[in-house]
Design a protein around this motif. Structure first.
Motif, PDB file in Angstrom:
ATOM      1  N   LEU A   1       0.813  -1.213   0.000  1.00 42.94           N
ATOM      2  CA  LEU A   1       0.000   0.000   0.000  1.00 42.94           C
ATOM      3  C   LEU A   1       0.851   1.270   0.000  1.00 42.94           C
ATOM      4  O   LEU A   1       0.389   2.321  -0.464  1.00 42.94           O
ATOM      5  CB  LEU A   1      -0.926   0.010   1.216  1.00 42.94           C
ATOM      6  CG  LEU A   1      -2.073  -1.002   1.204  1.00 42.94           C
ATOM      7  CD1 LEU A   1      -2.856  -0.928   2.506  1.00 42.94           C
ATOM      8  CD2 LEU A   1      -3.001  -0.754   0.021  1.00 42.94           C
ATOM      9  N   SER A   2       2.077   1.163   0.502  1.00 44.30           N
ATOM     10  CA  SER A   2       2.933   2.351   0.539  1.00 44.30           C
ATOM     11  C   SER A   2       3.246   2.869  -0.868  1.00 44.30           C
ATOM     12  O   SER A   2       3.585   4.045  -1.039  1.00 44.30           O
ATOM     13  CB  SER A   2       4.241   2.043   1.287  1.00 44.30           C
ATOM     14  OG  SER A   2       5.044   1.135   0.559  1.00 44.30           O
ATOM     15  N   PHE A   3       3.108   1.996  -1.881  1.00 40.02           N
ATOM     16  CA  PHE A   3       3.372   2.416  -3.260  1.00 40.02           C
ATOM     17  C   PHE A   3       2.115   2.927  -3.961  1.00 40.02           C
ATOM     18  O   PHE A   3       2.195   3.401  -5.099  1.00 40.02           O
ATOM     19  CB  PHE A   3       3.971   1.254  -4.062  1.00 40.02           C
ATOM     20  CG  PHE A   3       5.347   0.876  -3.614  1.00 40.02           C
ATOM     21  CD1 PHE A   3       6.454   1.602  -4.021  1.00 40.02           C
ATOM     22  CD2 PHE A   3       5.537  -0.184  -2.745  1.00 40.02           C
ATOM     23  CE1 PHE A   3       7.728   1.272  -3.589  1.00 40.02           C
ATOM     24  CE2 PHE A   3       6.809  -0.531  -2.307  1.00 40.02           C
ATOM     25  CZ  PHE A   3       7.907   0.201  -2.732  1.00 40.02           C
ATOM     26  N   SER A   4       0.956   2.821  -3.294  1.00 40.34           N
ATOM     27  CA  SER A   4      -0.276   3.313  -3.908  1.00 40.34           C
ATOM     28  C   SER A   4      -0.238   4.827  -4.067  1.00 40.34           C
ATOM     29  O   SER A   4      -0.900   5.381  -4.955  1.00 40.34           O
ATOM     30  CB  SER A   4      -1.490   2.891  -3.079  1.00 40.34           C
ATOM     31  OG  SER A   4      -1.451   3.455  -1.782  1.00 40.34           O
ATOM     32  N   GLY A   5       0.550   5.506  -3.214  1.00 41.55           N
ATOM     33  CA  GLY A   5       0.678   6.951  -3.341  1.00 41.55           C
ATOM     34  C   GLY A   5       1.363   7.349  -4.633  1.00 41.55           C
ATOM     35  O   GLY A   5       0.985   8.332  -5.276  1.00 41.55           O
ATOM     36  N   VAL A   6       2.381   6.576  -5.044  1.00 39.27           N
ATOM     37  CA  VAL A   6       3.070   6.856  -6.309  1.00 39.27           C
ATOM     38  C   VAL A   6       2.104   6.695  -7.471  1.00 39.27           C
ATOM     39  O   VAL A   6       2.029   7.539  -8.377  1.00 39.27           O
ATOM     40  CB  VAL A   6       4.286   5.924  -6.487  1.00 39.27           C
ATOM     41  CG1 VAL A   6       4.935   6.155  -7.853  1.00 39.27           C
ATOM     42  CG2 VAL A   6       5.301   6.153  -5.376  1.00 39.27           C
ATOM     43  N   LEU A   7       1.337   5.610  -7.451  1.00 37.86           N
ATOM     44  CA  LEU A   7       0.366   5.369  -8.512  1.00 37.86           C
ATOM     45  C   LEU A   7      -0.686   6.478  -8.552  1.00 37.86           C
ATOM     46  O   LEU A   7      -1.026   7.000  -9.626  1.00 37.86           O
ATOM     47  CB  LEU A   7      -0.316   4.015  -8.295  1.00 37.86           C
ATOM     48  CG  LEU A   7      -1.402   3.623  -9.306  1.00 37.86           C
ATOM     49  CD1 LEU A   7      -0.820   3.561 -10.708  1.00 37.86           C
ATOM     50  CD2 LEU A   7      -2.030   2.289  -8.929  1.00 37.86           C
ATOM     51  N   GLY A   8      -1.207   6.855  -7.363  1.00 36.94           N
ATOM     52  CA  GLY A   8      -2.201   7.922  -7.304  1.00 36.94           C
ATOM     53  C   GLY A   8      -1.657   9.245  -7.812  1.00 36.94           C
ATOM     54  O   GLY A   8      -2.334   9.964  -8.566  1.00 36.94           O
ATOM     55  N   ALA A   9      -0.427   9.577  -7.425  1.00 42.54           N
ATOM     56  CA  ALA A   9       0.178  10.839  -7.853  1.00 42.54           C
ATOM     57  C   ALA A   9       0.397  10.865  -9.365  1.00 42.54           C
ATOM     58  O   ALA A   9       0.160  11.891 -10.017  1.00 42.54           O
ATOM     59  CB  ALA A   9       1.504  11.053  -7.124  1.00 42.54           C
TER      60      ALA A   9
END
Length: 238
Positions: free
Chosen positions: A166-174
Motif C-alpha cells: 500500500l505504501s506504493f499506492s501513493g506513487v500510482l495515485g500521484a
C-alpha cells in the motif's frame, strides 16, 4: 520529465511512511505488556491519528473541494462518501473485521496523493509541502492500521506485506493525478470531498470511541496534537 521524477520521488517518500508506521507498531505497539502507561501510549497514538485525519478533512479535503465545486455537487460528494463508507463499515463489522483505521488511512492517503500529482504540475512548492504533510499523516495512521490487521487475526508478516504494498499506492495515485487530472480540478475536488465525508464518519464511529480510557486524560490530547500538525501543514502549503 523532470516534474515526473520529482512526483515519483516525493510521493514515494509520503508513501513509505505507511510501511514505517507498521514496523513501529510491530515493535512498539504489540508488546503483551498491558500496563496503564502502554495503554495510554497506544490510545494517544490512536487519538493523534484521529486528530490528523480531522485536520485533513477540515483543512485540506473539504476546503479544496469548496473552492472548485458548486453546492449541489459538494453535497453529493460528501454524502456519497459518508454513505458508502457506512455500508463498507457495516459489512466489515458483520464479518467480524476491525479495519476502520486502514480504511480511514486509504481514504485519506489516496485522494491526497492524486491531488499531489495534479497540483505538482502547476505549483511544485505546494506539491512538495503536501508530500511532507501526507508522509507525517501516514505514520500514526499506519501504526493503528497494523494493530487493526493483527486484531482481525492476520499474521504480522502478512500485515506488514500489505502495508508495504500500500505504501506504493501513493506513487500510482500521484502519477494518475499528474497525467489525467492536472486540468480537471473539479474531479480532483470531488474525490477529496468524497474522502472527507467517509473519513468524518469513521472518526466518530470507530476511531474516537476507541480513544477513551478510564482515569486517563493524556490520550485525548493526542487529537489536539494531530489537528495541530494539520494546521501547521496547511499553513506551510498556503
Amino acid at each position: 520529465m523532470d516534474d515526473l521524477y520529482k512526483i515519483i520521488l516525493y510521493s514515494a517518500f509520503s508513501g513509505i511512511t505507511v510501511f514505517i508506521g507498521g514496523l513501529l507498531s510491530k515493535y512498539f505497539g504489540s508488546n503483551p505488556d498491558n500496563t496503564n502507561r502502554r495503554k495510554e501510549i497506544n490510545h494517544f497514538i490512536t487519538a493523534f491519528g484521529g486528530g490528523i485525519l480531522m485536520g485533513a478533512v477540515a483543512l485540506v479535503l473539504i476546503p479544496r473541494g469548496m473552492e472548485d465545486l458548486d453546492l449541489t455537487v459538494l453535497l453529493l460528494a460528501f454524502i456519497a462518501g459518508a454513505l458508502i463508507v457506512f455500508l463498507i463499515d457495516r459489512k466489515l463489522e458483520r464479518s467480524g473485521s476491525t479495519l476502520s483505521q486502514l480504511l480511514a488511512m486509504l481514504l485519506d492517503f489516496i485522494p491526497e496523493a492524486i491531488a499531489l500529482g495534479a497540483i505538482f504540475a502547476t505549483n511544485p512548492k505546494t506539491g512538495i509541502l503536501l508530500a511532507v504533510f501526507i508522509g507525517l499523516q501516514n505514520l500514526p495512521e499506519s501504526f493503528n492500521s497494523y494493530q487493526d490487521l493483527i486484531k482481525s487475526g492476520m499474521k504480522s508478516k502478512k500485515a506488514l506485506t500489505i502495508l508495504f504494498v500500500l505504501s506504493f499506492s501513493g506513487v500510482l495515485g500521484a502519477l494518475l493525478g499528474y497525467e489525467f487530472l492536472t486540468n480537471l480540478p473539479e474531479i480532483t475536488a470531488f474525490l477529496m470531498v468524497f474522502a472527507g465525508g467517509g473519513i468524518l464518519y469513521l472518526i466518530f464511529q470507530d476511531i474516537a470511541p476507541n480513544v477513551k480510557l478510564k482515569r486517563a486524560w493524556i490520550p485525548a490530547l493526542g487529537a489536539n496534537l494531530g489537528f495541530l500538525i494539520g494546521m501547521i501543514g496547511e499553513k506551510l502549503i498556503q
